[in-house]
Design a protein around this motif. Structure first.
Motif, mmCIF file in Angstrom:
data_model
loop_
_atom_site.group_PDB
_atom_site.id
_atom_site.type_symbol
_atom_site.label_atom_id
_atom_site.label_comp_id
_atom_site.label_asym_id
_atom_site.label_seq_id
_atom_site.Cartn_x
_atom_site.Cartn_y
_atom_site.Cartn_z
ATOM 1 N N GLU A 20 0.789 -1.227 0.000
ATOM 2 C CA GLU A 20 0.000 0.000 0.000
ATOM 3 C C GLU A 20 0.822 1.278 0.000
ATOM 4 O OE1 GLU A 20 -3.171 -0.083 -0.415
ATOM 5 O OE2 GLU A 20 -3.356 -2.269 -0.257
ATOM 6 N N ILE A 21 2.099 1.199 0.345
ATOM 7 C CA ILE A 21 2.920 2.417 0.438
ATOM 8 C C ILE A 21 4.090 2.346 -0.534
ATOM 9 C CG2 ILE A 21 4.378 3.819 1.947
ATOM 10 C CD1 ILE A 21 2.595 3.056 4.273
ATOM 11 N N ASP A 22 4.995 1.360 -0.320
ATOM 12 C CA ASP A 22 6.218 1.314 -1.136
ATOM 13 C C ASP A 22 5.920 1.198 -2.630
ATOM 14 O OD1 ASP A 22 7.525 1.450 1.239
ATOM 15 O OD2 ASP A 22 8.236 -0.619 1.254
ATOM 16 N N SER A 23 4.970 0.321 -2.984
ATOM 17 C CA SER A 23 4.703 0.086 -4.400
ATOM 18 C C SER A 23 4.024 1.275 -5.083
ATOM 19 C CB SER A 23 3.829 -1.165 -4.565
ATOM 20 O OG SER A 23 2.569 -0.966 -3.962
ATOM 21 N N ARG A 24 3.521 2.239 -4.307
ATOM 22 C CA ARG A 24 2.816 3.386 -4.886
ATOM 23 C C ARG A 24 3.656 4.665 -4.889
ATOM 24 N NH1 ARG A 24 -3.342 2.640 -2.429
ATOM 25 N NH2 ARG A 24 -3.579 0.458 -3.084
ATOM 26 N N ILE A 25 4.877 4.574 -4.383
ATOM 27 C CA ILE A 25 5.748 5.758 -4.357
ATOM 28 C C ILE A 25 6.305 6.001 -5.756
ATOM 29 C CG2 ILE A 25 7.871 6.734 -3.434
ATOM 30 C CD1 ILE A 25 5.642 6.625 -1.396
ATOM 31 N N LEU B 165 15.416 9.125 -2.982
ATOM 32 C CA LEU B 165 14.195 9.911 -2.805
ATOM 33 C C LEU B 165 12.982 9.013 -2.582
ATOM 34 C CD1 LEU B 165 14.730 12.625 -5.583
ATOM 35 C CD2 LEU B 165 15.077 12.866 -3.119
ATOM 36 N N ARG B 166 12.963 7.860 -3.246
ATOM 37 C CA ARG B 166 11.849 6.925 -3.045
ATOM 38 C C ARG B 166 11.840 6.411 -1.598
ATOM 39 N NH1 ARG B 166 13.111 3.497 -6.653
ATOM 40 N NH2 ARG B 166 11.809 4.300 -8.333
ATOM 41 N N THR B 167 13.016 6.075 -1.085
ATOM 42 C CA THR B 167 13.103 5.598 0.297
ATOM 43 C C THR B 167 12.659 6.672 1.281
ATOM 44 O OG1 THR B 167 14.917 4.102 -0.257
ATOM 45 C CG2 THR B 167 14.665 4.687 2.066
ATOM 46 N N ARG B 168 13.093 7.905 1.032
ATOM 47 C CA ARG B 168 12.716 9.007 1.923
ATOM 48 C C ARG B 168 11.200 9.226 1.904
ATOM 49 N NH1 ARG B 168 15.576 14.499 0.579
ATOM 50 N NH2 ARG B 168 17.383 13.198 1.042
ATOM 51 N N LYS B 169 10.614 9.209 0.715
ATOM 52 C CA LYS B 169 9.162 9.386 0.617
ATOM 53 C C LYS B 169 8.420 8.244 1.320
ATOM 54 C CE LYS B 169 8.346 12.007 -3.659
ATOM 55 N NZ LYS B 169 7.654 11.951 -4.963
ATOM 56 N N SER B 170 8.922 7.028 1.137
ATOM 57 C CA SER B 170 8.282 5.877 1.756
ATOM 58 C C SER B 170 8.315 5.978 3.276
ATOM 59 C CB SER B 170 8.974 4.587 1.294
ATOM 60 O OG SER B 170 8.444 3.472 1.966
ATOM 61 N N ASN B 171 9.459 6.352 3.825
ATOM 62 C CA ASN B 171 9.573 6.485 5.282
ATOM 63 C C ASN B 171 8.633 7.560 5.810
ATOM 64 O OD1 ASN B 171 11.525 4.489 5.413
ATOM 65 N ND2 ASN B 171 13.230 5.932 5.303
ATOM 66 N N GLU B 172 8.563 8.682 5.096
ATOM 67 C CA GLU B 172 7.685 9.767 5.534
ATOM 68 C C GLU B 172 6.221 9.339 5.482
ATOM 69 O OE1 GLU B 172 8.686 12.913 2.907
ATOM 70 O OE2 GLU B 172 10.556 13.456 3.954
ATOM 71 N N ARG B 173 5.833 8.657 4.401
ATOM 72 C CA ARG B 173 4.436 8.238 4.272
ATOM 73 C C ARG B 173 4.084 7.177 5.300
ATOM 74 N NH1 ARG B 173 0.263 8.165 5.050
ATOM 75 N NH2 ARG B 173 -1.537 7.432 3.872
ATOM 76 N N PHE B 174 5.009 6.287 5.590
ATOM 77 C CA PHE B 174 4.743 5.254 6.593
ATOM 78 C C PHE B 174 4.556 5.872 7.970
ATOM 79 C CE2 PHE B 174 6.258 2.064 9.710
ATOM 80 C CZ PHE B 174 5.286 1.095 9.494
ATOM 81 N N GLY C 259 21.186 -0.743 -5.293
ATOM 82 C CA GLY C 259 20.130 0.247 -5.085
ATOM 83 C C GLY C 259 19.145 0.347 -6.228
ATOM 84 N N ASP C 260 19.432 -0.332 -7.360
ATOM 85 C CA ASP C 260 18.520 -0.264 -8.497
ATOM 86 C C ASP C 260 17.252 -1.085 -8.276
ATOM 87 O OD1 ASP C 260 20.126 1.431 -9.870
ATOM 88 O OD2 ASP C 260 20.930 -0.055 -11.274
ATOM 89 N N THR C 261 17.334 -2.107 -7.436
ATOM 90 C CA THR C 261 16.191 -2.975 -7.188
ATOM 91 C C THR C 261 15.707 -2.791 -5.763
ATOM 92 O OG1 THR C 261 17.595 -4.822 -6.497
ATOM 93 C CG2 THR C 261 17.055 -4.674 -8.836
ATOM 94 N N VAL C 262 14.539 -3.339 -5.472
ATOM 95 C CA VAL C 262 13.999 -3.225 -4.120
ATOM 96 C C VAL C 262 14.860 -4.032 -3.158
ATOM 97 C CG1 VAL C 262 11.636 -2.772 -4.859
ATOM 98 C CG2 VAL C 262 12.402 -5.129 -4.540
ATOM 99 N N GLN C 263 14.750 -3.702 -1.893
ATOM 100 C CA GLN C 263 15.646 -4.270 -0.889
ATOM 101 C C GLN C 263 15.588 -5.790 -0.837
ATOM 102 O OE1 GLN C 263 14.854 -2.833 3.053
ATOM 103 N NE2 GLN C 263 16.633 -3.813 3.943
ATOM 104 N N GLU C 264 14.398 -6.369 -0.891
ATOM 105 C CA GLU C 264 14.263 -7.821 -0.795
ATOM 106 C C GLU C 264 14.961 -8.521 -1.961
ATOM 107 O OE1 GLU C 264 10.826 -5.775 1.136
ATOM 108 O OE2 GLU C 264 11.826 -5.652 -0.811
ATOM 109 N N PHE C 265 14.796 -7.965 -3.164
ATOM 110 C CA PHE C 265 15.423 -8.544 -4.351
ATOM 111 C C PHE C 265 16.942 -8.416 -4.261
ATOM 112 C CE2 PHE C 265 16.960 -8.815 -8.641
ATOM 113 C CZ PHE C 265 16.080 -9.639 -9.321
ATOM 114 N N GLU C 266 17.410 -7.224 -3.890
ATOM 115 C CA GLU C 266 18.855 -6.995 -3.840
ATOM 116 C C GLU C 266 19.537 -7.871 -2.796
ATOM 117 O OE1 GLU C 266 21.385 -3.189 -2.518
ATOM 118 O OE2 GLU C 266 20.462 -2.996 -4.500
#
Length: 481
Positions: A196-201, A452-461, A398-405
């Protein structure tokens, strides 16, 4: 004249009744008003005569002290808080207090008064319960197989078997079932965040341009996390030595993978006079010179040696740095990995168990050589790379999501992973090649976009956490009894 059978039966009943009355009068026992029998309730089916056919019932013996019911109820457990429709019990709170207390004592941390520690931990439990409820209501459910996998992974990280890990958990006073429930709660919130958050950033190219332009012209700024082990300047030498030893222990924890934010949170929750936490972005002129000197050589995520000040020992971690023409996203050589994958998503036709089973079968057949990975990707993968046999080309850190990397980095060249969950679905991953390359313009922009995606995700969470807590109905009963 022949007497009807019904008349003879009635006469017999009346004769029995008269006989019972006579006996009762002779023995002095009161007769029943309806049947003349004693001891049997009206409507009873027995015609037995007390004193002749039955023995008198003995009076009940007085109850012994051991068998006597207690005059007051025994308290087994009680509710200390209600979060919406769910309860937090005193037993759960006491267990949490015991676990946290032991952990902090092992770290050499002085515990606050029991009531303050209890209050702090109860508030944390309330917030976590509200988050888990909201995540479940949004459709997040964790099955037993997923919990088993998570427990096995945690045990493997600790270099233990599941049985050994379970024994260690229970030795700490926590039931294994309670531990599994906590893992399920954390996974529920994590899955909600992914979906609901990470995938929509989204991060636009203009946002990347603005950030890089600011980096070139802005003054140097640091975002630092810190923990203070307080000790006065005039403290005895033995107390200073103990404080230094405690600070060095925290440094080691930070450097060996223990989450620094969790360390700070645990200390803060005990009521320790912690000065610091996350400072936020500050220019170097707004930070103590000894802080700047300690963290300047650090890269984001690194922890400095303990720093002594008049207030005590500071443990500092570099969270982020900006400005002054310096960019942490494009400096020095970087690692690249050529990787391919097969992606299958959970949907109405394929549940999570079926997807994992399908990918596991593909992995086993590919390792056995009966099928080709690229062919399986073309047939089953729902990713845009399916046409290229799942080949993602060369990717930077950093090009892929954390779980994949994380899964990709753990593989040897040619090795195929087990099914890996990410916000996009489940992957099989195979590493084809690795190399080191200098950072290019594309690399800088890609890493900036991820930052920037990580920062936005943390703020939204954090916004979501606050919203959930504010909406929740919470009733505290800690002081009721």
């Amino acid at each position: 004249m022949k007497i009807p059978l019904t008349v003879r039966l009635l006469a017999f009943v009346l004769a029995c009744a008269s006989f019972s009355v006579a006996l009762a009068q002779l023995s002095g026992a009161p007769a029943n008003n309806l049947t003349g029998t004693t001891g049997a309730p009206a409507g009873g089916a027995s015609f037995a005569t007390p004193g002749l056919l039955t023995s008198p019932r003995p009076a009940p013996a007085p109850a012994s002290a051991a068998n006597r019911l207690p005059s007051e109820p025994v308290l087994v457990d009680r509710i200390v808080a209600i979060v919406n429709a769910e309860a937090i019990t005193d037993r759960e709170l006491r267990q949490k207090v015991d676990v946290v207390s032991r952990r902090l004592r092992s770290q050499g941390v002085t515990l606050p008064p029991p009531q303050e520690l209890q209050r702090q931990l109860l508030e944390r439990m309330v917030s976590e319960a509200a988050q888990q409820q909201a995540a479940r209501e949004a459709g997040g459910r964790i099955d037993e197989v997923t919990i088993d996998r998570a427990v096995a992974r945690i045990a493997q990280d600790a270099q233990l078997t599941v049985a050994q890990f379970r024994a260690r958990i229970e030795a700490d006073g926590v039931s294994f079932q309670t531990f599994r429930q906590e893992i399920a709660g954390e996974l529920t919130v994590s899955r909600f965040r992914e979906r609901e958050i990470d995938s929509r950033i989204q991060v636009s190219e203009s946002e990347v341009d603005v950030y890089l332009a600011e980096q070139k012209t802005a003054a140097i700024e640091f975002n630092i996390a810190q923990i203070l082990v307080p000790i006065g300047e005039d403290a005895p030498a033995d107390k200073v030595a103990n404080a230094r030893q405690q600070a060095q222990g925290i440094v080691r924890m930070g450097r060996t993978g223990t989450d620094f934010a969790r360390i700070v949170s645990n200390l803060a929750s005990t009521g320790e006079p912690v000065q610091g936490g996350i400072t936020g972005m500050r220019t170097v002129d707004r930070l103590p010179a000894l802080f700047v000197e300690a963290v300047s050589p650090l890269k984001p995520g690194e922890v400095a040696d303990e720093v002594r000040s008049p207030a005590g020992f500071h443990i500092l971690k570099m969270i982020e740095r900006r400005g002054g023409g310096w960019s942490d996203v494009g400096s020095g050589p970087v690692k690249q990995t050529r990787v391919r994958h097969i992606l299958i998503r959970v949907n109405e036709l394929n549940n999570e168990t079926q997807v994992i089973r399908r990918l596991t079968e593909i992995a086993d057949r590919t390792r056995g050589g009966s099928v080709d990975f690229a062919d399986m990707a073309r047939q089953y993968s729902v990713d845009g790379s399916a046409g290229q046999g799942g080949d993602l080309g060369w990717v930077y850190q950093g090009d892929t999501v954390q779980e994949f990397e994380r899964a990709m980095d753990a593989l040897e060249i040619g090795q195929i992973s087990e099914p890996v969950r990410s916000p996009f679905g489940f992957h099989l991953i195979q590493v084809l090649e690795r190399r080191t390359d200098e950072a290019s313009t594309d690399r800088v922009r890609s890493a900036t976009r991820n930052l920037l995606r990580t920062r936005k995700s943390n703020e939204r969470f954090q916004e979501w956490v606050t919203e959930v807590r504010d909406r929740a109905y919470v009733e505290y009963r800690l002081e009721d009894q």
